[in-house]
Design an enzyme around this catalytic site. Structure first.
Site, mmCIF file in Angstrom:
data_model
loop_
_atom_site.group_PDB
_atom_site.id
_atom_site.type_symbol
_atom_site.label_atom_id
_atom_site.label_comp_id
_atom_site.label_asym_id
_atom_site.label_seq_id
_atom_site.Cartn_x
_atom_site.Cartn_y
_atom_site.Cartn_z
ATOM 1 N N VAL A 213 0.811 -1.228 0.000
ATOM 2 C CA VAL A 213 0.000 0.000 0.000
ATOM 3 C C VAL A 213 0.843 1.275 0.000
ATOM 4 O O VAL A 213 0.312 2.366 -0.239
ATOM 5 C CB VAL A 213 -1.032 0.038 1.157
ATOM 6 C CG1 VAL A 213 -2.066 -1.054 1.009
ATOM 7 C CG2 VAL A 213 -0.350 0.011 2.515
ATOM 8 N N TYR B 252 5.484 5.133 14.571
ATOM 9 C CA TYR B 252 4.157 4.523 14.693
ATOM 10 C C TYR B 252 3.189 5.482 15.389
ATOM 11 O O TYR B 252 2.078 5.720 14.908
ATOM 12 C CB TYR B 252 4.279 3.217 15.478
ATOM 13 C CG TYR B 252 3.012 2.395 15.595
ATOM 14 C CD1 TYR B 252 2.616 1.556 14.559
ATOM 15 C CD2 TYR B 252 2.229 2.437 16.735
ATOM 16 C CE1 TYR B 252 1.464 0.784 14.666
ATOM 17 C CE2 TYR B 252 1.082 1.666 16.861
ATOM 18 C CZ TYR B 252 0.703 0.837 15.822
ATOM 19 O OH TYR B 252 -0.431 0.078 15.939
HETATM 20 P P1 NAI Z 1 -1.038 -7.952 11.679
HETATM 21 O O1 NAI Z 1 0.438 -7.901 11.564
HETATM 22 O O2 NAI Z 1 -1.709 -9.201 12.119
HETATM 23 O O3 NAI Z 1 -1.704 -7.509 10.311
HETATM 24 C C1 NAI Z 1 -1.198 -6.427 9.565
HETATM 25 C C2 NAI Z 1 -1.350 -6.766 8.096
HETATM 26 O O4 NAI Z 1 -0.898 -5.642 7.335
HETATM 27 C C3 NAI Z 1 -0.494 -7.989 7.684
HETATM 28 O O5 NAI Z 1 -1.291 -8.920 6.979
HETATM 29 C C4 NAI Z 1 0.556 -7.369 6.796
HETATM 30 O O6 NAI Z 1 1.003 -8.221 5.762
HETATM 31 C C5 NAI Z 1 -0.162 -6.141 6.246
HETATM 32 N N1 NAI Z 1 0.775 -5.162 5.741
HETATM 33 C C6 NAI Z 1 1.880 -4.686 6.362
HETATM 34 N N2 NAI Z 1 2.512 -3.824 5.553
HETATM 35 C C7 NAI Z 1 1.797 -3.747 4.411
HETATM 36 C C8 NAI Z 1 1.954 -3.025 3.196
HETATM 37 N N3 NAI Z 1 3.000 -2.232 2.983
HETATM 38 N N4 NAI Z 1 1.019 -3.193 2.224
HETATM 39 C C9 NAI Z 1 -0.023 -4.023 2.409
HETATM 40 N N5 NAI Z 1 -0.213 -4.735 3.532
HETATM 41 C C10 NAI Z 1 0.688 -4.597 4.521
HETATM 42 O O7 NAI Z 1 -1.393 -6.740 12.657
HETATM 43 P P2 NAI Z 1 -2.734 -6.292 13.367
HETATM 44 O O8 NAI Z 1 -2.439 -6.260 14.802
HETATM 45 O O9 NAI Z 1 -3.910 -7.012 12.864
HETATM 46 O O10 NAI Z 1 -2.784 -4.768 12.874
HETATM 47 C C11 NAI Z 1 -3.784 -4.252 12.012
HETATM 48 C C12 NAI Z 1 -3.850 -2.746 12.247
HETATM 49 O O11 NAI Z 1 -4.269 -2.506 13.581
HETATM 50 C C13 NAI Z 1 -2.512 -2.041 12.071
HETATM 51 O O12 NAI Z 1 -2.719 -0.796 11.450
HETATM 52 C C14 NAI Z 1 -2.055 -1.854 13.493
HETATM 53 O O13 NAI Z 1 -1.191 -0.768 13.605
HETATM 54 C C15 NAI Z 1 -3.382 -1.595 14.179
HETATM 55 N N6 NAI Z 1 -3.365 -1.806 15.619
HETATM 56 C C16 NAI Z 1 -3.047 -3.031 16.166
HETATM 57 C C17 NAI Z 1 -3.034 -3.184 17.531
HETATM 58 C C18 NAI Z 1 -2.697 -4.495 18.200
HETATM 59 O O14 NAI Z 1 -2.551 -4.517 19.434
HETATM 60 N N7 NAI Z 1 -2.589 -5.590 17.493
HETATM 61 C C19 NAI Z 1 -3.353 -2.060 18.427
HETATM 62 C C20 NAI Z 1 -3.683 -0.857 17.754
HETATM 63 C C21 NAI Z 1 -3.686 -0.745 16.393
#
Ligand code: NAI
Length: 256
Positions: A68, A159
């Site tokens: 992205v 972040y």
């Molecule tokens: P995750 O690591 O399970 O999922 C993140 C996804 O984003 C992965 O599938 C990854 O391949 C994809 N991704 C990363 N870089 C990318 C790129 N350049 N282009 C396309 N896809 C890309 O992480 P999670 O925890 O599900 O995170 C999802 C969102 O929630 C993120 O924005 C994270 O910052 C946010 N978040 C997560 C928290 C947590 O405690 N897990 C807390 C607060 C926010």
């Protein structure tokens, strides 16, 4: 069509749809009968999520492998998503990385990559989707920010900056698009049990310290965020825009 569907019935793009919160959001939306497009760097994971959504819930679904941060790739990915889903009336921008480094040691490369994925991509994706979103009634956008966009963690300055920036992006986009019927909101998840969170927690003692701080005494589940995103994209949230919904088990609003 599922009995819980409360409209609209347009398709939704979910970035980060291969894992964690994004994947749960793909399934939650499909459960409500919405066509879904899972975009992710992990192309195989995105395809698998779309296949499962389609098989379990009978919706049109597509997985798209995309970085992205590469905004030039959006036009083709949007066209492919629209072709499969029939329409685009929603976006959930959840793709993300943690981006290590305090303000004292962050590199320009990590700063640019982190801001590029979370903030620049989010802004340019909303920009590029305006024609689709305004064409369809009841369109809505959800950006996945974080409690780290409200309170801060010393070790991940890029972040925290990106997540705070997403709150501004949501508000400004909501102000600009509201008169054309498009709502834009942010979700601020707390500590959610996903691969990203597992990677950040070094050991059982650290996990126990996190749990002590959370009034509800458990980590969040991806579905806690997915169901909030589904609500914000639905007709039930028709008067909610420019809002930040904190979904964190109470951790940022309490002391002890
Ligand atoms: P995750 O690591 O399970 O999922 C993140 C996804 O984003 C992965 O599938 C990854 O391949 C994809 N991704 C990363 N870089 C990318 C790129 N350049 N282009 C396309 N896809 C890309 O992480 P999670 O925890 O599900 O995170 C999802 C969102 O929630 C993120 O924005 C994270 O910052 C946010 N978040 C997560 C928290 C947590 O405690 N897990 C807390 C607060 C926010």
């Amino acid at each position: 069509m599922s009995s819980i569907s409360i409209g609209p019935e347009t398709g939704v793009i979910v970035t980060g749809g291969a894992s964690g919160i994004g994947k749960a959001t793909v399934f939650a939306l499909a459960e409500a009968g919405r066509p879904v497009a899972a975009w992710d760097l992990n192309a195989a994971g995105a395809a698998a999520a779309a296949k499962e959504a389609s098989e379990r819930f009978g919706v049109a679904a597509i997985g798209i492998g995309i970085d992205v941060a590469d905004t030039a790739a959006f036009a083709t990915a949007i066209a492919e998503s629209r072709a499969t889903m029939g329409s685009i009336g929603g976006l959930v921008h959840g793709a993300g990385i943690t981006g290590p480094g305090s303000v004292e040691d962050v590199t320009e490369e990590i700063w640019d990559r982190t801001l590029g994925i979370h903030l620049r991509a989010g802004a340019m994706l909303i920009r590029d989707l305006v024609p689709d979103l305004t064409r369809n009634a009841e369109s809505a956008v959800v950006v996945i920010s974080s409690i780290e966009g409200i309170v801060a963690h010393a070790a991940i300055v890029s972040y925290c900056s990106a997540k705070a920036g997403l709150l501004g992006l949501a508000r400004s986009s909501a102000a600009h698009l509201g008169s054309r019927g498009v709502r834009v909101n942010a979700i601020c998840p707390g500590f959610i049990e996903t691969p990203m969170f597992a990677a950040a927690v070094a050991n059982a003692d650290v996990l126990s310290a996190y749990l002590d701080r959370i009034p509800l005494k458990r980590l969040g589940r991806p579905d806690d965020i997915a169901r909030t995103a589904r609500f914000l994209l639905s007709s039930d949230a028709a008067y909610i825009t420019a809002a930040e919904i904190v979904v964190d088990g109470g951790v940022t609003r309490t002391t002890f």
